[in-house]
Enzyme design. Structure first.
Site: not given
Ligand code: CP3
Length: 352
Positions: A30, A34, A43, A80, A156
């Site tokens: 990640r 943010r 964003r 994602d 999910y």
């Molecule tokens: O790592 C990176 O920089 C690449 C991008 C990436 C995102 N999600 C961007 C993201 C990657 C590799 C993921 C994987 C992902 N997404 C997983 C597996 C890894 C983990 O974290 O366990 C999972 C379970 C998801 C599903 C997901 N996406 C959730 C549960 C959430 C909400 C939680 C949160 O952190 O807000 C997201 C949103 C998400 N995916 C964000 C980002 C940058 C935040 C979104 C925002 O900008 O509001």
């Protein structure tokens, strides 16, 4: 800026191929997110998180932001794991403060509504982003593509959201395992096809995120975590024999041992609960490992954080270790703490 090195000469890929380097290559899960003000600005410009994922220009921009700021050894495609279920036809939205919400699949009959043949039409902007990122990366920086592992994606799809002990998916596993096998087979096929397109567009390594691997008993762990990941890797390697694959079976505990051999993964990404001495003796001895600083320590910063980093470096001294967190970076992380971390790593000599 681009006269890219062949993948095999990039430090991150050298480490994955088993070479010990003078300092550990580093990237952070990640890393585009943010905690960076420039991410928040892009964003806002995109409108929403999903709009950002499907806009190749802006997805490229946010992927490159942490590379410009910190010079990480690898970039990870900005997307994602839930774009795949959405491309299969499942409704998805991200609710501010709540995370992802999907229209949960409630019965086996509803699996018939998923459309594997339709995914690429929806995912085309993601492949376009991969190509643009690849063209813009510094010569030494590797590009990671990714997907969710089928078990985590299924949790999910069946629950409609995260959390809650993955109860819905476990009820399928225990109550109608043949139906869950059917969903797994569909996810294996579409994940192979999705990753194949990312590789064609320029991804050099792929990581499979199994965030909820840690909730299953042994027998179901074999059936829903090990087997689907093994099938994905086998099928990708038929086409790309040298493809490096990182598996992240988060929370797998003792099941980390043997996971790479059973699935064919090149390297394991360790969550922050995995004990370092055990990881060195049981896992690293057989293949490269990535990890595993607790992301909360990076929020805390200070001497505690630096000591924890030193401990990780000491355990893998002189070895092909890839520095990373044990889970994704938290939004409240001060970017200066990432700078501190990098100063320490870049001063670090890994020579034994
Ligand atoms: O790592 C990176 O920089 C690449 C991008 C990436 C995102 N999600 C961007 C993201 C990657 C590799 C993921 C994987 C992902 N997404 C997983 C597996 C890894 C983990 O974290 O366990 C999972 C379970 C998801 C599903 C997901 N996406 C959730 C549960 C959430 C909400 C939680 C949160 O952190 O807000 C997201 C949103 C998400 N995916 C964000 C980002 C940058 C935040 C979104 C925002 O900008 O509001």
């Amino acid at each position: 800026m681009n006269s890219a090195l062949p993948a095999s000469q990039k430090p991150f890929i050298k480490a994955l191929n088993g070479e010990a380097l003078p300092r550990p290559p580093v990237w952070l899960m990640r890393q585009a997110g943010r905690y960076l003000p420039e991410y928040r600005a892009t964003r806002a410009q995109a409108g929403s998180f999903l709009d950002l994922c499907y806009n190749p220009d802006l997805a490229t921009e946010v992927t490159l932001q942490p590379i410009r700021r910190f010079g990480f050894d690898a970039a990870i495609l900005f997307a994602d794991i839930l774009l795949l279920p959405q491309a299969l036809g499942q409704e998805l939205r991200f609710q501010e403060g709540e995370g992802p919400l999907l229209a949960a699949i409630r019965s086996e009959a509803e699996l018939g509504k998923l459309r594997p043949e339709a995914i690429h039409a929806r995912l085309e902007p993601v492949y376009e982003a991969v190509a643009r990122i690849k063209a813009a990366l510094p010569a030494e920086t590797a590009l990671i593509g990714f997907a969710g592992a089928p078990w985590t994606v299924a949790t999910y799809m069946l629950e409609g959201r995260g959390g809650n002990d993955q109860a819905a998916a476990k009820m399928w596993a225990f109550g109608n395992p043949a139906a869950l096998d059917r969903l797994m087979a569909l996810l294996v096929d579409s994940t192979v096809s999705y990753l194949d397109r990312q590789i064609q567009a320029g991804a050099e390594v792929v990581q499979l995120f199994d965030t909820w691997a840690g909730v299953l008993p042994d027998e179901q762990f074999q059936r829903y975590c090990v087997l689907p990941v093994k099938m994905i890797i086998q099928r990708l390697r038929q086409k790309y024999p040298a493809l490096p694959v990182i598996a992240f079976p988060r929370g797998a505990g003792a099941q980390y041992d043997g996971f790479a051999a059973a699935t064919g993964a090149t390297a394991l990404s360790l969550d922050y609960t995995v004990p370092l001495a055990w990881a060195r003796d049981r896992l690293w001895s057989k293949h490269p490992v990535q990890g595993n600083l607790d992301p909360r320590l990076l929020v805390a910063g200070g001497p505690q954080m630096l000591q924890a980093v030193q401990r990780i470096l000491q355990h893998f001294q002189g070895r092909n270790h890839i520095f990373n967190l044990g889970h994704g970076i938290l939004p409240e992380t001060p970017p200066q703490h990432v700078e501190q971390l990098l100063r320490l790593l870049r001063g670090a000599s890994m020579a034994a």
